[in-house]
Design an enzyme around this catalytic site. Structure first.
Site, PDB file in Angstrom:
ATOM      1  N   HIS A  59       0.691  -1.247   0.094  1.00  0.00           N
ATOM      2  CA  HIS A  59      -0.005   0.030  -0.040  1.00  0.00           C
ATOM      3  C   HIS A  59       0.905   1.116  -0.100  1.00  0.00           C
ATOM      4  O   HIS A  59       2.137   1.250   0.456  1.00  0.00           O
ATOM      5  CB  HIS A  59      -0.906  -0.021   1.414  1.00  0.00           C
ATOM      6  CG  HIS A  59      -1.941  -1.234   1.222  1.00  0.00           C
ATOM      7  ND1 HIS A  59      -3.245  -0.929   2.133  1.00  0.00           N
ATOM      8  CD2 HIS A  59      -2.008  -2.267   0.507  1.00  0.00           C
ATOM      9  CE1 HIS A  59      -3.722  -1.750   1.903  1.00  0.00           C
ATOM     10  NE2 HIS A  59      -3.261  -2.619   1.022  1.00  0.00           N
ATOM     11  N   GLU A  61       1.080   3.925   1.936  1.00  0.00           N
ATOM     12  CA  GLU A  61       1.447   4.275   3.105  1.00  0.00           C
ATOM     13  C   GLU A  61       2.572   3.540   3.661  1.00  0.00           C
ATOM     14  O   GLU A  61       3.544   3.946   4.306  1.00  0.00           O
ATOM     15  CB  GLU A  61       0.235   4.057   4.110  1.00  0.00           C
ATOM     16  CG  GLU A  61      -0.894   4.893   3.950  1.00  0.00           C
ATOM     17  CD  GLU A  61      -1.906   4.101   3.042  1.00  0.00           C
ATOM     18  OE1 GLU A  61      -1.831   3.438   2.114  1.00  0.00           O
ATOM     19  OE2 GLU A  61      -3.184   3.974   3.904  1.00  0.00           O
ATOM     20  N   CYS A  89      -6.113   1.739   6.139  1.00  0.00           N
ATOM     21  CA  CYS A  89      -6.683   0.532   6.443  1.00  0.00           C
ATOM     22  C   CYS A  89      -6.294   0.131   7.589  1.00  0.00           C
ATOM     23  O   CYS A  89      -5.121   0.611   8.341  1.00  0.00           O
ATOM     24  CB  CYS A  89      -6.728  -0.219   5.384  1.00  0.00           C
ATOM     25  SG  CYS A  89      -4.986  -1.197   5.035  1.00  0.00           S
ATOM     26  N   CYS A  92      -2.242  -0.681   7.675  1.00  0.00           N
ATOM     27  CA  CYS A  92      -1.541   0.777   7.518  1.00  0.00           C
ATOM     28  C   CYS A  92      -1.392   1.161   8.803  1.00  0.00           C
ATOM     29  O   CYS A  92      -0.367   1.873   9.286  1.00  0.00           O
ATOM     30  CB  CYS A  92      -1.949   1.425   6.577  1.00  0.00           C
ATOM     31  SG  CYS A  92      -1.639   0.561   4.689  1.00  0.00           S
TER      32      CYS A  92
END
Length: 174
Positions: A59, A61, A89, A92
């Site tokens: 992801h 992040e 999420c 993260c």
């Protein structure tokens, strides 16, 4: 007279995260982008690369946090701010808590899976965790949301077209 651009504002840094999200979009990835800022300077940039890297943890992040840690030479991101186009999420958010940035700023909320106040809040008010971040939401919300909605609208269109296309292989009848 041209308006003055504040190069240290949340809107400016979110616009930089949006630039990263556009890279993800162009690569066929869910368009989420992130930047990490320390003392008014971007020290890391990233965009979603789950499909490209074949890694569910890739992801924006996560990649931005890793790049910032490499830049700083340590895992603590004290005094840093993470800007991300979509609410983080739970995965993260967990990584964010462990890296300890001072702030998290995100564009559009995620009511179904967001972990910064949407579905759950792991960043500000979770007593068992060892760190809390200041959270600012809704920065360039419409631009962030429009990009995500456009991506998924196109993905649905492609899926619909592929489901009506003639099949090259027909399974044998049993």
């Amino acid at each position: 007279m041209q308006p003055i651009i504040d190069l240290h504002s949340d809107a400016y840094f979110m616009s930089q995260a949006l630039r990263e999200a556009h890279k993800a979009y162009a690569a066929g990835e869910v368009p989420v982008g992130a930047v990490v800022v320390q003392e008014g300077k971007i020290i890391a940039r990233a965009w979603n690369q789950v499909e490209m890297l074949k890694d569910a943890t890739a992801h924006a992040e996560m990649l931005a946090l890793t790049a910032a840690q490499e830049f700083l030479g340590g895992w603590r991101l004290d005094g840093c701010t993470l800007y991300v186009t979509k609410e983080p999420c739970p995965m993260c958010a967990g990584a964010i808590v462990h890296c300890r940035p001072q702030r998290v700023v995100f564009g559009c909320p995620d009511a179904k899976a967001g972990a910064a106040g949407g579905w759950i809040n792991l960043l500000e008010s979770n007593p068992p965790l060892n760190h809390r971040c200041d959270v600012t939401s809704g920065v360039l919300r419409d631009a962030c949301l429009d990009l995500l909605q456009s991506f998924f609208r196109e993905a649905r269109k492609v899926k619909k077209l592929s489901s009506t296309a003639p099949r090259l292989y027909e399974p044998p009848e049993s």
